[in-house]
Every structure is written in structure tokens, then in C-alpha cells.
Design a protein around this motif. Structure first.
Motif, PDB file in Angstrom:
ATOM      1  N   ILE A   1       0.997  -1.024  -0.008  1.00  0.00           N
ATOM      2  CA  ILE A   1       0.130   0.017   0.046  1.00  0.00           C
ATOM      3  C   ILE A   1       1.034   1.219   0.082  1.00  0.00           C
ATOM      4  N   PRO A   2       0.913   2.074  -0.903  1.00  0.00           N
ATOM      5  CA  PRO A   2       1.745   3.264  -1.226  1.00  0.00           C
ATOM      6  C   PRO A   2       2.056   4.139   0.142  1.00  0.00           C
ATOM      7  N   TYR A   3       0.592   4.513   0.761  1.00  0.00           N
ATOM      8  CA  TYR A   3       0.796   5.493   1.752  1.00  0.00           C
ATOM      9  C   TYR A   3      -0.111   5.079   2.981  1.00  0.00           C
ATOM     10  N   ALA A   4       0.420   4.519   4.113  1.00  0.00           N
ATOM     11  CA  ALA A   4      -0.501   3.962   4.944  1.00  0.00           C
ATOM     12  C   ALA A   4       0.233   4.226   6.400  1.00  0.00           C
ATOM     13  N   CYS A   5      -0.450   4.035   7.452  1.00  0.00           N
ATOM     14  CA  CYS A   5       0.279   4.082   8.736  1.00  0.00           C
ATOM     15  C   CYS A   5      -0.922   3.930   9.984  1.00  0.00           C
ATOM     16  N   LEU A   6      -0.056   3.587  11.059  1.00  0.00           N
ATOM     17  CA  LEU A   6      -0.958   3.334  12.348  1.00  0.00           C
ATOM     18  C   LEU A   6      -0.616   4.542  13.179  1.00  0.00           C
ATOM     19  N   LEU A   7      -1.796   4.931  13.686  1.00  0.00           N
ATOM     20  CA  LEU A   7      -1.378   5.789  14.876  1.00  0.00           C
ATOM     21  C   LEU A   7      -2.114   5.610  16.241  1.00  0.00           C
TER      22      LEU A   7
ATOM     23  N   LYS B   1      -3.657   5.492  24.295  1.00  0.00           N
ATOM     24  CA  LYS B   1      -5.002   5.302  24.419  1.00  0.00           C
ATOM     25  C   LYS B   1      -5.818   4.505  23.510  1.00  0.00           C
ATOM     26  N   ASN B   2      -5.851   5.227  22.328  1.00  0.00           N
ATOM     27  CA  ASN B   2      -6.503   4.769  21.248  1.00  0.00           C
ATOM     28  C   ASN B   2      -5.700   4.531  19.956  1.00  0.00           C
ATOM     29  N   CYS B   3      -6.336   4.025  18.926  1.00  0.00           N
ATOM     30  CA  CYS B   3      -5.534   3.459  17.608  1.00  0.00           C
ATOM     31  C   CYS B   3      -6.274   3.853  16.612  1.00  0.00           C
ATOM     32  N   LEU B   4      -5.602   3.930  15.292  1.00  0.00           N
ATOM     33  CA  LEU B   4      -6.356   4.265  14.160  1.00  0.00           C
ATOM     34  C   LEU B   4      -5.294   4.067  12.969  1.00  0.00           C
ATOM     35  N   ALA B   5      -5.752   3.458  11.923  1.00  0.00           N
ATOM     36  CA  ALA B   5      -4.941   3.184  11.026  1.00  0.00           C
ATOM     37  C   ALA B   5      -5.552   4.022   9.679  1.00  0.00           C
ATOM     38  N   LEU B   6      -4.650   4.745   8.855  1.00  0.00           N
ATOM     39  CA  LEU B   6      -5.011   5.843   7.863  1.00  0.00           C
ATOM     40  C   LEU B   6      -4.329   5.129   6.508  1.00  0.00           C
ATOM     41  N   GLU B   7      -5.135   5.323   5.400  1.00  0.00           N
ATOM     42  CA  GLU B   7      -4.450   5.339   4.210  1.00  0.00           C
ATOM     43  C   GLU B   7      -4.601   6.852   3.468  1.00  0.00           C
ATOM     44  N   PHE B   8      -3.636   7.060   2.497  1.00  0.00           N
ATOM     45  CA  PHE B   8      -3.522   8.448   2.069  1.00  0.00           C
ATOM     46  C   PHE B   8      -3.252   8.452   0.466  1.00  0.00           C
ATOM     47  N   ASN B   9      -3.717   9.321  -0.283  1.00  0.00           N
ATOM     48  CA  ASN B   9      -3.553   9.225  -1.673  1.00  0.00           C
ATOM     49  C   ASN B   9      -2.125  10.104  -2.072  1.00  0.00           C
ATOM     50  N   ILE B  10      -1.703  10.153  -3.157  1.00  0.00           N
ATOM     51  CA  ILE B  10      -0.392  10.587  -3.427  1.00  0.00           C
ATOM     52  C   ILE B  10      -0.263  11.966  -2.983  1.00  0.00           C
ATOM     53  N   GLU B  11      -1.274  12.716  -2.812  1.00  0.00           N
ATOM     54  CA  GLU B  11      -1.283  14.321  -2.318  1.00  0.00           C
ATOM     55  C   GLU B  11      -1.246  14.268  -0.861  1.00  0.00           C
ATOM     56  N   GLY B  12      -1.345  13.105  -0.148  1.00  0.00           N
ATOM     57  CA  GLY B  12      -1.252  13.038   1.316  1.00  0.00           C
ATOM     58  C   GLY B  12      -2.520  13.426   2.113  1.00  0.00           C
ATOM     59  N   ILE B  13      -3.795  13.141   1.240  1.00  0.00           N
ATOM     60  CA  ILE B  13      -4.951  13.324   1.695  1.00  0.00           C
ATOM     61  C   ILE B  13      -5.579  11.795   2.263  1.00  0.00           C
ATOM     62  N   SER B  14      -6.335  11.874   3.538  1.00  0.00           N
ATOM     63  CA  SER B  14      -6.601  10.545   3.860  1.00  0.00           C
ATOM     64  C   SER B  14      -7.841  10.367   3.020  1.00  0.00           C
ATOM     65  N   ILE B  15      -7.873   8.910   2.653  1.00  0.00           N
ATOM     66  CA  ILE B  15      -8.853   8.388   1.911  1.00  0.00           C
ATOM     67  C   ILE B  15      -9.470   7.163   2.447  1.00  0.00           C
ATOM     68  N   ASN B  16      -8.825   6.428   3.424  1.00  0.00           N
ATOM     69  CA  ASN B  16      -9.326   5.529   3.903  1.00  0.00           C
ATOM     70  C   ASN B  16      -8.896   5.508   5.388  1.00  0.00           C
ATOM     71  N   ARG B  17     -10.020   4.687   6.365  1.00  0.00           N
ATOM     72  CA  ARG B  17      -9.517   4.621   7.786  1.00  0.00           C
ATOM     73  C   ARG B  17     -10.032   3.548   8.442  1.00  0.00           C
ATOM     74  N   SER B  18      -9.406   3.021   9.454  1.00  0.00           N
ATOM     75  CA  SER B  18      -9.853   1.643  10.000  1.00  0.00           C
ATOM     76  C   SER B  18      -9.506   1.731  11.410  1.00  0.00           C
ATOM     77  N   LYS B  19     -10.442   1.290  12.233  1.00  0.00           N
ATOM     78  CA  LYS B  19     -10.154   1.006  13.570  1.00  0.00           C
ATOM     79  C   LYS B  19      -9.762  -0.554  13.854  1.00  0.00           C
ATOM     80  N   LEU B  20      -9.355  -0.943  15.035  1.00  0.00           N
ATOM     81  CA  LEU B  20      -8.689  -2.392  14.966  1.00  0.00           C
ATOM     82  C   LEU B  20      -9.501  -3.350  15.858  1.00  0.00           C
ATOM     83  N   LEU B  21      -9.315  -4.639  15.774  1.00  0.00           N
ATOM     84  CA  LEU B  21      -9.715  -5.545  16.503  1.00  0.00           C
ATOM     85  C   LEU B  21      -9.117  -5.224  17.996  1.00  0.00           C
ATOM     86  N   LEU B  22     -10.014  -5.953  18.754  1.00  0.00           N
ATOM     87  CA  LEU B  22      -9.484  -5.644  20.219  1.00  0.00           C
ATOM     88  C   LEU B  22      -8.157  -6.116  20.721  1.00  0.00           C
ATOM     89  N   ASP B  23      -7.813  -7.347  20.325  1.00  0.00           N
ATOM     90  CA  ASP B  23      -6.568  -7.908  20.480  1.00  0.00           C
ATOM     91  C   ASP B  23      -5.326  -7.075  19.920  1.00  0.00           C
TER      92      ASP B  23
END
Length: 214
Positions: A77-83, A87-109
């Protein structure tokens, strides 16, 4: 750069759904490796409620660093990261311009593991620009989907004058026999707009079952 390994994500281009709202039909992805940043609590709150545009330098740092497993083939995946803020977590995916295009929370474990891992990490100066606000209403995904399906069915039956089925659904829902179709229609629509309980959920399953072939 820090990484996290073997995490399941459920990408959405709108709201990031909590794990208990994930559906069986959702397309889940197994991420083998993804950059992990510990950031300030205030920054994560902003990101949870807004789309963002990532700083160009950070965008370049994460380029092609996320590995995705698909049917025994590893892709990137060209541009993605976990933040995380610890206390909390979130995954983000970005387009080539750096704009967030997808997001995901995580399974509890996975979230618990990341929170443990992040305890000893230093906060990263995660630079970004906040964009439009995300609709993070408190309506559960299942409730929203159920109301949408029931509304479509009621409108379709009413417009196509399928009065027999409309009366049947109303009786199953209210346990009342009413012949006035306008009253039936108005009562159903008003209830959908004002409440959501076990009776409406039962109506949702009745409608779904009515389309299943024996």
C-alpha cells in the motif's frame, strides 16, 4: 521508524467502524507490516473527527512501507500508517497528495497489543492539516443499515400499491390490524425517524427473510 506486524484492518472511506460493528460481508485486509507513530492525544482526536492532509516529508517516509498479504502474495500500500496516543488506535491510508482516503479501527486484541508496544515509544511530531469534518454520529452501523432497508421496502410497497404485504408487515410489527394505508405508511416512517428497538429490528429480519427463496 517503528512498525507493527500482522494486523487486520477494515478500511472505510467514511467513518472508521469499531470492531463490534464489522459485518461478515466487509472486506478485511491482513497487513503484514505497517509504520506506527505515537502522537499527541489532541492530534489523534483531530484525526478521528476530520480528514487530514499529511505533511509531505512524512508522506515520503511512509512510501511503500506497508505490506499487504493477498492470497499468499505480498503487495504494497503506497501510503498508510498506524497512529496511537497510547490510549486509542487508528489506521489511515493516504493518496499521493497526502489526503486521507481510508481509515480503520482495529480488533480488540490488536489494539491492546499496540497500546502495550507504544508505552515505551516517544511521541512523534506528526504534522498534518485538518480538512473537512467526518460524520461520526453515534448511530450504530447496523441500526443505520436496518433503517435504510426498511425505509426502501416501505416506500417501494406503498408506491407500487402492494397493500397486502404492507398490511402484513405492519401487523407483524405492531400487532394491529389497520386498513388505512396512509396511516400504516405514516406510522412506520415516523417510528423509523424517532426510534430503534427490538420491534423495528424484528421488522428488518422479516423483510430480509421475505426475499429468501425456499
Amino acid at each position: 521508524m517503528n512498525y507493527y506486524y500482522d494486523v487486520i484492518l477494515n478500511w472505510s472511506d467514511t467513518k472508521a467502524y469499531d470492531f463490534y460493528e464489522w459485518n461478515d460481508t466487509d472486506y478485511l485486509e491482513l497487513i503484514k507490516k505497517i509504520p506506527l507513530f505515537k502522537i499527541k492525544h489532541k492530534s489523534l482526536l483531530d484525526i478521528l473527527t476530520h480528514n487530514i492532509k499529511l505533511n509531505k516529508d512524512i508522506l515520503e517516509q511512509i512510501l511503500d512501507k506497508t505490506l499487504l498479504s493477498r492470497t499468499s502474495v505480498i503487495t504494497r500500500i503506497p501510503y498508510a500508517c498506524l497512529l496511537t496516543d497510547g490510549k486509542n488506535c487508528l489506521a489511515l491510508e493516504f493518496n499521493i497528495e497526502g489526503i486521507s482516503i481510508n481509515r480503520s479501527k482495529l480488533l480488540l486484541d490488536d489494539e491492546i497489543n499496540i497500546l502495550e508496544v507504544s508505552y515505551n515509544l516517544k511521541e512523534y511530531n506528526f504534522l498534518f492539516e485538518t480538512l473537512e469534518e467526518i460524520d461520526n454520529n453515534n448511530i450504530l452501523r447496523q441500526e443505520k443499515d436496518a433503517k435504510h432497508l426498511i425505509t426502501l421496502e416501505i416506500n417501494n410497497l406503498y408506491q407500487n400499491k402492494d397493500y397486502a404485504k404492507l398490511k402484513y408487515l405492519y401487523y407483524e410489527y405492531k400487532k394491529e390490524k389497520i386498513d388505512d394505508l396512509n396511516v400504516i405508511y405514516d406510522n412506520l416512517i415516523n417510528d423509523l425517524n424517532n426510534s430503534f428497538g427490538s420491534d423495528i429490528l424484528r421488522l428488518y429480519y422479516i423483510i430480509k427473510l421475505s426475499y429468501h427463496k425456499v
